[in-house]
Design a protein around this motif. Structure first.
Motif, mmCIF file in Angstrom:
data_model
loop_
_atom_site.group_PDB
_atom_site.id
_atom_site.type_symbol
_atom_site.label_atom_id
_atom_site.label_comp_id
_atom_site.label_asym_id
_atom_site.label_seq_id
_atom_site.Cartn_x
_atom_site.Cartn_y
_atom_site.Cartn_z
ATOM 1 N N PHE A 248 0.690 -1.184 0.218
ATOM 2 C CA PHE A 248 -0.179 -0.105 0.125
ATOM 3 C C PHE A 248 0.923 1.216 -0.044
ATOM 4 O O PHE A 248 0.562 2.379 -0.828
ATOM 5 C CB PHE A 248 -0.905 0.073 1.255
ATOM 6 N N LEU A 249 2.083 1.420 0.823
ATOM 7 C CA LEU A 249 2.800 2.461 0.861
ATOM 8 C C LEU A 249 3.380 2.748 -0.515
ATOM 9 O O LEU A 249 3.433 3.696 -1.021
ATOM 10 C CB LEU A 249 3.908 2.271 1.966
ATOM 11 N N GLY A 250 3.942 1.594 -1.153
ATOM 12 C CA GLY A 250 4.545 1.936 -2.359
ATOM 13 C C GLY A 250 3.615 2.258 -3.457
ATOM 14 O O GLY A 250 4.011 3.224 -4.342
ATOM 15 N N SER A 251 2.519 1.553 -3.358
ATOM 16 C CA SER A 251 1.460 1.976 -4.282
ATOM 17 C C SER A 251 1.065 3.756 -4.064
ATOM 18 O O SER A 251 0.699 4.423 -5.077
ATOM 19 C CB SER A 251 0.128 1.253 -4.343
ATOM 20 N N THR A 252 0.974 3.993 -2.817
ATOM 21 C CA THR A 252 0.424 5.259 -2.648
ATOM 22 C C THR A 252 1.483 6.369 -3.259
ATOM 23 O O THR A 252 1.152 7.212 -3.519
ATOM 24 C CB THR A 252 0.030 5.529 -1.258
#
Length: 252
Positions: free
Chosen positions: A133-137
């Motif tokens: 999620f952090l990488g995608s965000t």
């Protein structure tokens, strides 16, 4: 005439798509900070478990060594050691009629598979929670903000053209409001990228310690001695499939 501009006016005056983009960015920001704080707290607790390793290796029996670990339900060192014991017992108790899985694996290969491939990889997978999620965000939040900006500028230009007037205050205000969405996208993306890098680095450091423990544990089960222990002290006795070994750490 004074026309109000800003985030509040942007929310009130713009349409559902602009509001959806703003809500999406706000949601991503909240989840990012929750993941960051939660994972840093978890990693802090995991680092506090490291001193327990020495008490484990100084134990006089394997069961006593396991009891040296605290928080058994969430302690990866305890879980790996316990699973290694179960794997060893499983290999020893296999009869000659039930060796389909073990027929091509000797004791050393079986323990290496159990400790490194199964136990440590399971812990490593758990450490990856939230990183996707952090990488995608961090990757898409600027583009979401940019989409909001483009959409806002489009509607601002439509409104200006329909009014028949293109004075600077009528142009700069709506377009400036639209650019707020780009700023919001960056405000969401930057903490997400920093959080991803910080957590990923902390995970690598912890996994390095976990792999060292796994290597020592594997060496103990296979040879009866911990790798490069550095001092002389007898550990607990371990019975292999062929012989009984008393694990003693010799000074180097």
């Amino acid at each position: 005439m004074n026309i109000p501009f800003g985030i509040a006016n942007l929310w009130i005056e713009d349409d559902a798509i602009t509001r959806f983009v703003a809500i999406a960015l706000l949601t991503c920001s909240i989840v990012t900070w929750v993941i960051l704080l939660t994972r840093l707290w978890d990693l802090r607790n995991l680092r506090k478990l490291k001193p327990e390793l020495e008490r484990f290796w100084r134990a006089t029996s394997f069961d006593q060594g396991l009891q040296a670990f605290s928080n058994h339900a969430s302690n990866p060192y305890y879980q790996i050691a316990q699973l290694a014991t179960k794997a060893s017992t499983h290999h020893q108790n296999q009869s000659t009629n039930h060796r389909e899985l073990l027929q091509t694996l000797n004791y050393s290969e079986w323990m290496a598979r159990s400790v490194k491939k199964n136990s440590i990889d399971t812990v490593a997978a758990g450490l990856q929670k939230g990183l996707t999620f952090l990488g995608s965000t961090g990757a898409i939040a600027p583009f979401i903000g940019l989409f909001g900006t483009v959409w806002g500028i489009y509607h601002a230009l439509i409104s200006i053209s329909s009014s028949g007037s293109a004075q600077i205050d009528q142009v700069a205000g709506p377009i400036g409001e639209a650019l707020i969405m780009t700023a919001l996208g960056l405000a969401v993306a930057i903490p997400a990228v920093l959080a991803f890098n910080a957590i990923n680095r902390a995970n690598k450091l912890f996994l390095a310690d976990l792999n060292r423990f796994g290597n020592d544990l594997l060496a103990y089960f296979v040879t009866g001695a911990r790798l490069n222990s550095g001092e002389s002290s007898c550990l607990f006795t371990f019975r292999t499939t062929k012989t009984t070994i008393t694990s003693c750490r010799q000074s180097t």
